[in-house]
Design a protein around this motif. Structure first.
Motif, PDB file in Angstrom:
ATOM      1  N   VAL A 116       0.798  -1.157  -0.219  1.00 25.73           N
ATOM      2  CA  VAL A 116      -0.027  -0.019  -0.015  1.00 25.73           C
ATOM      3  C   VAL A 116       0.868   1.238   0.082  1.00 25.73           C
ATOM      4  O   VAL A 116       1.875   1.329   0.940  1.00 25.73           O
ATOM      5  N   SER A 117       0.480   2.091  -1.052  1.00 26.26           N
ATOM      6  CA  SER A 117       1.154   3.427  -0.761  1.00 26.26           C
ATOM      7  C   SER A 117       0.056   4.554  -0.234  1.00 26.26           C
ATOM      8  O   SER A 117      -0.988   4.492  -0.896  1.00 26.26           O
ATOM      9  N   LEU A 118       0.276   5.131   0.459  1.00 27.61           N
ATOM     10  CA  LEU A 118      -0.464   6.193   1.388  1.00 27.61           C
ATOM     11  C   LEU A 118       0.142   7.680   1.172  1.00 27.61           C
ATOM     12  O   LEU A 118       1.204   7.829   1.531  1.00 27.61           O
ATOM     13  N   LYS A 119      -0.611   8.579   0.669  1.00 25.93           N
ATOM     14  CA  LYS A 119      -0.252   9.725   0.629  1.00 25.93           C
ATOM     15  C   LYS A 119      -0.510  10.696   1.904  1.00 25.93           C
ATOM     16  O   LYS A 119      -1.509  10.698   2.588  1.00 25.93           O
ATOM     17  N   MET A 120       0.696  11.242   2.803  1.00 22.96           N
ATOM     18  CA  MET A 120       0.730  11.808   3.850  1.00 22.96           C
ATOM     19  C   MET A 120       0.600  13.292   3.568  1.00 22.96           C
ATOM     20  O   MET A 120       0.641  13.804   2.455  1.00 22.96           O
ATOM     21  N   ASN A 121       0.131  14.129   4.521  1.00 18.69           N
ATOM     22  CA  ASN A 121      -0.143  15.646   4.439  1.00 18.69           C
ATOM     23  C   ASN A 121       1.428  16.148   4.282  1.00 18.69           C
ATOM     24  O   ASN A 121       2.326  15.742   4.752  1.00 18.69           O
ATOM     25  N   ASP A 122       1.359  17.313   3.760  1.00 23.49           N
ATOM     26  CA  ASP A 122       2.656  17.970   3.370  1.00 23.49           C
ATOM     27  C   ASP A 122       3.098  18.451   4.896  1.00 23.49           C
ATOM     28  O   ASP A 122       2.194  18.737   5.880  1.00 23.49           O
ATOM     29  N   VAL A 123       4.323  18.670   4.938  1.00 25.88           N
ATOM     30  CA  VAL A 123       5.162  19.136   6.249  1.00 25.88           C
ATOM     31  C   VAL A 123       5.711  20.514   5.858  1.00 25.88           C
ATOM     32  O   VAL A 123       6.640  20.644   5.208  1.00 25.88           O
ATOM     33  N   ASN A 124       5.372  21.512   6.877  1.00 23.43           N
ATOM     34  CA  ASN A 124       5.881  22.973   6.371  1.00 23.43           C
ATOM     35  C   ASN A 124       6.964  23.346   7.184  1.00 23.43           C
ATOM     36  O   ASN A 124       7.648  24.617   7.050  1.00 23.43           O
ATOM     37  N   ASN A 125       7.320  22.745   8.222  1.00 22.44           N
ATOM     38  CA  ASN A 125       8.458  23.163   9.018  1.00 22.44           C
ATOM     39  C   ASN A 125       8.948  21.856   9.825  1.00 22.44           C
ATOM     40  O   ASN A 125       8.422  21.097  10.244  1.00 22.44           O
ATOM     41  N   ILE A 126      10.149  21.927  10.139  1.00 22.12           N
ATOM     42  CA  ILE A 126      10.756  21.088  10.884  1.00 22.12           C
ATOM     43  C   ILE A 126      11.703  21.935  12.059  1.00 22.12           C
ATOM     44  O   ILE A 126      12.550  22.663  11.584  1.00 22.12           O
ATOM     45  N   ASP A 127      11.480  21.882  13.373  1.00 26.92           N
ATOM     46  CA  ASP A 127      12.152  22.205  14.368  1.00 26.92           C
ATOM     47  C   ASP A 127      13.228  21.605  14.861  1.00 26.92           C
ATOM     48  O   ASP A 127      13.273  20.194  14.535  1.00 26.92           O
ATOM     49  N   THR A 128      14.008  22.065  15.669  1.00 29.44           N
ATOM     50  CA  THR A 128      15.008  21.473  16.274  1.00 29.44           C
ATOM     51  C   THR A 128      14.941  21.618  17.946  1.00 29.44           C
ATOM     52  O   THR A 128      14.322  22.449  18.520  1.00 29.44           O
ATOM     53  N   ASP A 129      15.523  20.527  18.677  1.00 26.27           N
ATOM     54  CA  ASP A 129      15.324  20.458  20.092  1.00 26.27           C
ATOM     55  C   ASP A 129      16.693  19.919  20.423  1.00 26.27           C
ATOM     56  O   ASP A 129      17.199  18.543  20.473  1.00 26.27           O
ATOM     57  N   GLY A 130      17.941  20.902  20.583  1.00 25.60           N
ATOM     58  CA  GLY A 130      19.147  20.522  20.935  1.00 25.60           C
ATOM     59  C   GLY A 130      19.450  19.958  19.416  1.00 25.60           C
ATOM     60  O   GLY A 130      19.449  20.457  18.552  1.00 25.60           O
ATOM     61  N   ASP A 131      20.129  18.434  19.432  1.00 27.35           N
ATOM     62  CA  ASP A 131      20.564  17.855  18.417  1.00 27.35           C
ATOM     63  C   ASP A 131      19.496  17.210  17.818  1.00 27.35           C
ATOM     64  O   ASP A 131      19.799  16.300  16.592  1.00 27.35           O
ATOM     65  N   ALA A 132      18.254  16.978  18.188  1.00 26.85           N
ATOM     66  CA  ALA A 132      17.001  16.384  17.639  1.00 26.85           C
ATOM     67  C   ALA A 132      16.355  17.180  16.771  1.00 26.85           C
ATOM     68  O   ALA A 132      16.305  18.380  16.826  1.00 26.85           O
ATOM     69  N   LYS A 144      16.107  11.400  16.589  1.00 28.70           N
ATOM     70  CA  LYS A 144      17.474  11.691  17.120  1.00 28.70           C
ATOM     71  C   LYS A 144      18.397  10.685  16.395  1.00 28.70           C
ATOM     72  O   LYS A 144      18.083   9.483  16.570  1.00 28.70           O
ATOM     73  N   ILE A 145      19.493  10.924  15.955  1.00 26.42           N
ATOM     74  CA  ILE A 145      20.513  10.232  15.356  1.00 26.42           C
ATOM     75  C   ILE A 145      21.342   9.390  16.420  1.00 26.42           C
ATOM     76  O   ILE A 145      21.870  10.582  17.336  1.00 26.42           O
ATOM     77  N   VAL A 146      21.320   8.490  16.555  1.00 23.79           N
ATOM     78  CA  VAL A 146      22.162   7.570  17.554  1.00 23.79           C
ATOM     79  C   VAL A 146      23.236   6.763  16.978  1.00 23.79           C
ATOM     80  O   VAL A 146      22.807   6.239  15.864  1.00 23.79           O
ATOM     81  N   LYS A 213      16.572  17.185   5.940  1.00 22.33           N
ATOM     82  CA  LYS A 213      17.093  18.466   6.374  1.00 22.33           C
ATOM     83  C   LYS A 213      18.472  18.481   7.014  1.00 22.33           C
ATOM     84  O   LYS A 213      19.335  19.108   6.539  1.00 22.33           O
ATOM     85  N   HIS A 214      18.612  17.196   7.839  1.00 18.21           N
ATOM     86  CA  HIS A 214      20.112  17.144   8.378  1.00 18.21           C
ATOM     87  C   HIS A 214      21.187  17.121   7.164  1.00 18.21           C
ATOM     88  O   HIS A 214      22.214  17.735   7.540  1.00 18.21           O
ATOM     89  N   ASN A 240      13.556  23.435   0.477  1.00 22.79           N
ATOM     90  CA  ASN A 240      13.870  24.219   1.667  1.00 22.79           C
ATOM     91  C   ASN A 240      13.193  23.500   2.797  1.00 22.79           C
ATOM     92  O   ASN A 240      13.567  22.373   2.941  1.00 22.79           O
ATOM     93  N   ASN A 241      12.436  24.037   3.708  1.00 22.30           N
ATOM     94  CA  ASN A 241      11.655  23.551   4.871  1.00 22.30           C
ATOM     95  C   ASN A 241      10.439  23.246   4.502  1.00 22.30           C
ATOM     96  O   ASN A 241       9.605  22.915   5.462  1.00 22.30           O
ATOM     97  N   HIS A 242      10.267  22.871   3.462  1.00 22.18           N
ATOM     98  CA  HIS A 242       8.791  22.554   2.828  1.00 22.18           C
ATOM     99  C   HIS A 242       8.713  20.930   2.172  1.00 22.18           C
ATOM    100  O   HIS A 242       9.734  20.926   1.427  1.00 22.18           O
ATOM    101  N   TYR A 243       7.960  20.216   2.657  1.00 23.90           N
ATOM    102  CA  TYR A 243       8.149  18.851   2.104  1.00 23.90           C
ATOM    103  C   TYR A 243       6.806  18.314   1.608  1.00 23.90           C
ATOM    104  O   TYR A 243       5.588  18.583   2.475  1.00 23.90           O
TER     105      TYR A 243
END
Length: 263
Positions: A116-132, A144-146, A213-214, A240-243
């Motif tokens: 199944v292929s499911l279309k998700m809603n657009d994402v208009n921004n990605i924030d950061t919290d420290g290195d996450a 978070k990258i580990v 983004k990373h 840019n920051n729009h997906y």
């Protein structure tokens, strides 16, 4: 006695109870009862429960409950599984449009009825919290990258982040990831389940976008992801920051059906 037929489906190990509720006979609005149904020792056992209901503006409506019995936000693998269920029930054929808590979704399913292929809603921004990274892909996610992800205590580490002051009230899903081959390995702690699950559709989607983004990637991107329960693919366009044009793809399979007394 109030008998209801239920169906069990799984997508990359993310498993769900599905009830055809087009007749609205399932009127259970009891979080404790739904949590019991999802309990793996005292109930059917699942990461969540879904009702398939009629919808005037689309093929059907998906109503999703978390394993704790509360109404949930968008569930990507749940969405893929209910599409497979709708095809098995003859409600749809190859392509569909359905209503979920975050709006209308388009989806398609292959002829075999398992991919199944499911279309998700657009994402208009990605924030950061420290290195996450923090973003919403229908549900809120922390990415978070580990290193040493195979041996990480995801249940403990995920619960610690999910219960931080910043996230405790609303809750957040916590995804740990590491690069692998041409994609990523992902393990997720899910709010509402309050434990690690074998896969999380909105979670792997969040990881794919956050890693774009990373890595400062732009344009059309395909990101293979391995979860504990199987392999998934995320396709999207980064500007840019729009997906946009975000698709979550992977397996969705029938497991078994049964009846249960809800009286």
């Amino acid at each position: 006695m109030s008998l209801h037929t239920f169906y069990k489906y799984q997508g990359a190990g993310n498993d769900f109870i599905i009830i055809d509720n087009r007749d609205l006979k399932f009127t259970e609005n009891n979080p404790q009862k739904i949590a019991q149904l999802c309990d793996r020792r005292f109930g059917i056992g699942a990461d969540g429960l879904m009702l398939l209901q009629s919808s005037k503006g689309s093929d059907f409506e998906m109503v999703y409950y978390n394993a704790d019995g509360n109404i949930g936000s968008m569930c990507g693998n749940g969405g893929r599984c209910i599409v497979a269920f709708a095809k098995d029930q003859g409600i749809i054929s190859g392509n569909t449009t359905f209503l979920a808590v975050d709006g209308i979704h388009d989806a398609s399913i292959d002829q075999a009825g398992t991919w199944v292929s499911l279309k998700m809603n657009d994402v208009n921004n990605i924030d950061t919290d420290g290195d996450a990274y923090v973003l919403d892909t229908g549900s809120p996610h922390y990415v978070k990258i580990v290193s040493h992800l195979e041996t990480l205590d995801v249940a403990t580490e995920g619960a610690s982040i999910r219960n931080q002051d910043t996230y405790r009230k609303a809750g957040i899903n916590v995804n740990f990831t590491s690069p692998e081959d041409n994609g990523y390995f992902v393990r997720t702690f899910e709010r509402g389940v309050e434990d690690e699950t074998l896969a999380c559709g909105t979670g792997v989607t969040a990881v794919a976008l956050a890693m774009a983004k990373h890595n400062q990637q732009q344009g059309d991107i395909e990101t293979p992801i391995r979860a504990l329960g199987g392999n998934l693919l995320i396709r999207f366009h980064a500007n840019n920051n729009h997906y946009s044009n975000i698709f979550l793809e992977g397996p969705a399979k029938f497991v078994f059906k049964g009846t249960i007394d809800l009286s």
